[in-house]
Design an enzyme around this catalytic site. Structure first.
Site, PDB file in Angstrom:
ATOM      1  N   GLU A 200       0.838  -1.186   0.000  1.00  0.00           N
ATOM      2  CA  GLU A 200       0.000   0.000   0.000  1.00  0.00           C
ATOM      3  C   GLU A 200       0.879   1.243   0.000  1.00  0.00           C
ATOM      4  O   GLU A 200       2.082   1.182   0.281  1.00  0.00           O
ATOM      5  CB  GLU A 200      -0.923   0.016   1.224  1.00  0.00           C
ATOM      6  N   ASN A 235       8.510  -0.114  13.014  1.00  0.00           N
ATOM      7  CA  ASN A 235       7.067  -0.357  13.017  1.00  0.00           C
ATOM      8  C   ASN A 235       6.582  -1.018  14.297  1.00  0.00           C
ATOM      9  O   ASN A 235       5.446  -1.483  14.372  1.00  0.00           O
ATOM     10  CB  ASN A 235       6.665  -1.214  11.798  1.00  0.00           C
ATOM     11  N   GLU A 275      -7.346   0.707  13.524  1.00  0.00           N
ATOM     12  CA  GLU A 275      -6.148   1.525  13.389  1.00  0.00           C
ATOM     13  C   GLU A 275      -6.225   2.403  12.144  1.00  0.00           C
ATOM     14  O   GLU A 275      -6.670   1.950  11.081  1.00  0.00           O
ATOM     15  CB  GLU A 275      -4.905   0.633  13.333  1.00  0.00           C
ATOM     16  N   GLU A 288      -6.163  -1.217   9.504  1.00  0.00           N
ATOM     17  CA  GLU A 288      -6.549  -2.575   9.846  1.00  0.00           C
ATOM     18  C   GLU A 288      -7.398  -2.545  11.109  1.00  0.00           C
ATOM     19  O   GLU A 288      -7.440  -1.541  11.825  1.00  0.00           O
ATOM     20  CB  GLU A 288      -5.316  -3.444  10.096  1.00  0.00           C
ATOM     21  N   PHE A 348      19.382  -0.584  19.304  1.00  0.00           N
ATOM     22  CA  PHE A 348      18.234  -1.284  19.883  1.00  0.00           C
ATOM     23  C   PHE A 348      18.235  -2.780  19.576  1.00  0.00           C
ATOM     24  O   PHE A 348      17.177  -3.392  19.442  1.00  0.00           O
ATOM     25  CB  PHE A 348      16.921  -0.661  19.400  1.00  0.00           C
TER      26      PHE A 348
END
Length: 669
Positions: A200, A235, A275, A288, A348
């Site tokens: 998308e 994400n 969401e 979604e 991280f």
């Protein structure tokens, strides 16, 4: 109402469900793998059933084992938590066949909304605003490149059955589409057993805002305001809040009403989350619907006063919602910080090991704030490589957003975790970041503000002076204690020396004791840089957290002994501190600096993990940016790329091999 329920999950969410069930008078059953034999959720539940080996695919993801545990214990219903089997319609159907209630939506809703591709088709038919994209089956990487070109870059590649940031990649060009397509499919297959992905349009400067809905089996549906989840890394959400600082009443109402309409269209029951991506002009697009409880649900509970887990259980038992939309009021502000077992100073990367010390801040309500900590670990517990790296979800509530942020900052400064690396320093720094405090957010926040990764915050002059005062007070208290134990017959003399130098990192701060005795509680005036700081604390040697007041400012800092000094952690600042006489400081300035070893010709494993693939051969010339190896840890694939042009001289690892942190994977000529 149910008499006994089984929680088909682990970690903090299993513990969280157990707490509500216990308050409702419902007995609970935990399930556990080999790795979780001594886990907190096992200890908390009334009963526990072993369901297999450590890997989720052989334990928590095996529906037959969960059903067998229900039959063995007489559990009438199953709460799935989130992840694992929570959005698998086949699991829900299997439970129904056995006469066991699924505490969540019906299979129809799970199938319609749980699959990202099908949910977008359904949302389009229901006239819900959606992001432009391709919802059909993508055959291969070449097909993905063609679709991306038609949509227009940048694009988002997402796993159809995904969640939690797994199987998701952003691509800005053809090369990134091909690589991202392969990585997304691989992660999706590993995490969800389903390698389908879709593509998308990626909205630039997006904000991630979601609406919490609740629905019962009697046609009642409400929305409980929104949560903003824009602070994300790869994400994966890092910090959330409710409500959003960006939405106005008009947009909130429109998003809420669309969410309710979508829930009604699929005859939704239980708690769910719709969401949206919201652009800079407050245009919103459906992403979604998560047909389960969300990780960040506590912030909604804090601002609405509604226990979502309780409502899920009551809805599953056939009860009506006890409130209407007009009854839903948003009160104050709540912030959630996700504490992860990861090293913020090494981009991280995941960290595993034993929690040698775990001391969260005290939960409860104070005069101005509420502190809540949802966790599934305890001191002495082990953070395993097999599961999600979350340690805890720390939440604070206050009447205003800035007050909630301040409360969060103080709670993080007092959250002690030792034995593994963790992201508390990053979260503490985030609470002081001007852009976060002003609410100027997007999902690109971390990448934009920390493009080179996170490093300890550099203190300004005022912060250096404050930390020097803290270090000096701790050193004096320790020295006084040693003196009293050395000669118990002699009363403490207090501060016998007035002039000191505190080394903080590479800086030297001169300090002079002005007035006061070294006692507990400590109350002394310290002069630094021509300014007098009154320092008051009841800190004692051995305490991991220094709490006190410095020049009228409340301070909560972590303090740990190291060789010849202390380590201080406060608001994202992490410094080694030494308290020296002025002569010692003069001599120390002359000491040579020891340089770290040269590892420029080695590819080191950045975290404990499993080698998925080696992309090069010995003797191969590689260019900067090319993939060298892929290492999987905590359900995420990490691509290791060349930082410059190199020649591979030796390969020391092979696919399928488990490596420790800093193990040598490749050597370069």
């Amino acid at each position: 109402m149910f008499k006994k329920i089984l929680i088909a999950n682990r970690g903090e969410i299993a513990c969280r469900v157990i707490k509500t069930a216990r308050r409702m008078g419902i007995a609970t059953v935990a399930v556990y793998s080999d790795a979780d034999r001594d886990a907190l959720h096992v200890e908390m539940a009334d009963e526990a059933v072993h369901i297999g080996p450590a890997t989720a695919a052989e334990s928590y993801l095996v529906a037959d084992k969960i059903i067998a545990a229900c039959k063995q214990t007489g559990a009438e219903a199953v709460h799935p938590g989130y992840g694992f089997l929570s959005e698998r319609a086949s699991f829900c159907e299997a439970l129904e066949k056995e006469g066991i209630v699924f505490i969540g939506p019906k299979p129809k809703a799970i199938m319609a909304m749980g699959d990202k591709i099908e949910s977008k088709k359904f949302a389009n038919a229901a006239e819900v605003s959606t992001v432009p994209g391709y919802l059909g089956v993508i055959e291969d990487a070449s097909h993905a490149e063609k679709i991306a070109a038609e949509i227009g870059y940048p694009v988002m590649i997402k796993a159809s059955a995904g969640g939690g940031g797994k199987g998701m990649r952003i691509a800005w060009n053809e090369a990134e589409v091909r690589d991202g397509f392969d990585r997304a499919r691989s992660e999706a297959k590993s995490s969800f057993g389903d390698d389908r992905v879709f593509i998308e349009k990626y909205v630039v400067e997006p904000r991630h805002i979601e609406i919490q809905v609740l629905a019962d089996a009697h046609g009642n549906v409400v929305y409980l305001g929104e949560r903003e989840c824009s602070i994300q890394r790869r994400n994966q959400k890092v910090a959330e809040e409710a409500p959003s600082p960006f939405l106005d009443t008009k947009t909130r109402t429109a998003m809420g009403e669309q969410s309710v309409a979508l829930a009604r269209a699929v005859e939704y029951q239980s708690a769910g989350t719709v969401e949206f991506i919201v652009d800079r002009d407050r245009n919103f697009y459906f992403l979604e619907m998560n047909t389960r409880l969300q990780v960040e649900h506590p912030v909604t509970e804090l601002v609405t006063g509604i226990d979502l887990v309780e409502q899920m259980i009551r809805v599953a038992a056939g009860e009506r919602l006890p409130f209407a939309q007009s009854d839903i009021k948003l009160n104050g502000w709540a912030v959630e910080s996700r504490l992860y077992a990861e090293d913020p100073y090494r981009n991280f990367l995941p960290s595993i090991g034993r929690l040698t010390r775990y001391r969260p801040p005290a939960e409860g309500k104070s005069a101005s704030a509420i502190v809540r900590n949802d966790t599934g670990v305890f001191e002495g517990a082990e953070i395993s490589m097999y599961y999600d790296p979350m340690i805890a979800k720390l939440c604070t509530w206050a009447p205003t957003r800035l007050e909630a942020i301040e409360a969060m900052g103080e709670a993080l400064d007092g959250f002690v975790v030792d034995g593994i690396e963790h992201n508390v320093p990053f979260l503490a720094a985030l609470m002081k970041h001007p852009r976060w405090r002003e609410g100027r957010l997007s999902t690109g926040f971390i990448a934009e503000e920390y493009p080179d990764g996170f490093a300890p915050v550099a203190p300004n002059a005022g912060q250096e002076a404050l930390l020097a005062a803290v270090a000096l007070s701790a050193s004096l208290i320790e020295a006084n204690r040693r003196e009293r134990f050395a000669d118990r017959l002699r009363p403490p003399s207090g501060a016998s020396r007035e002039e000191w130098t505190v080394r903080l990192g590479d800086s030297y701060v001169d300090a002079r004791l002005v007035d006061g005795l070294v006692t507990i509680p400590f109350d002394m005036d310290i002069e630094i840089g021509g300014k007098t700081f009154n320092v008051v604390t009841d800190w004692r040697p051995g305490d991991a957290v220094w709490r006190g007041n410095v020049a009228g400012q409340s301070v909560v800092a972590q303090i740990r002994p190291i060789l010849n000094g202390l380590r201080l952690d406060w608001q994202g600042i992490s410094l080694k501190a030494k308290v020296l006489t002025q002569r010692h400081a003069e001599l120390e300035r002359l000491m040579p600096v020891k340089l770290p070893p040269d590892t420029s010709k080695l590819l080191l494993c950045p975290m404990p993990g499993l080698v998925v693939s080696i992309a090069v051969v010995e003797g191969q010339e590689v260019k900067a940016g090319e993939t060298l190896a892929v290492v999987e840890a905590m359900k995420m694939e990490n691509v290791l790329r060349a930082e410059r042009d190199l020649v591979v001289s030796k390969i020391n690892a092979k696919p399928g091999e488990s490596l420790a942190v800093d193990a040598v994977i490749l050597e370069f000529a």
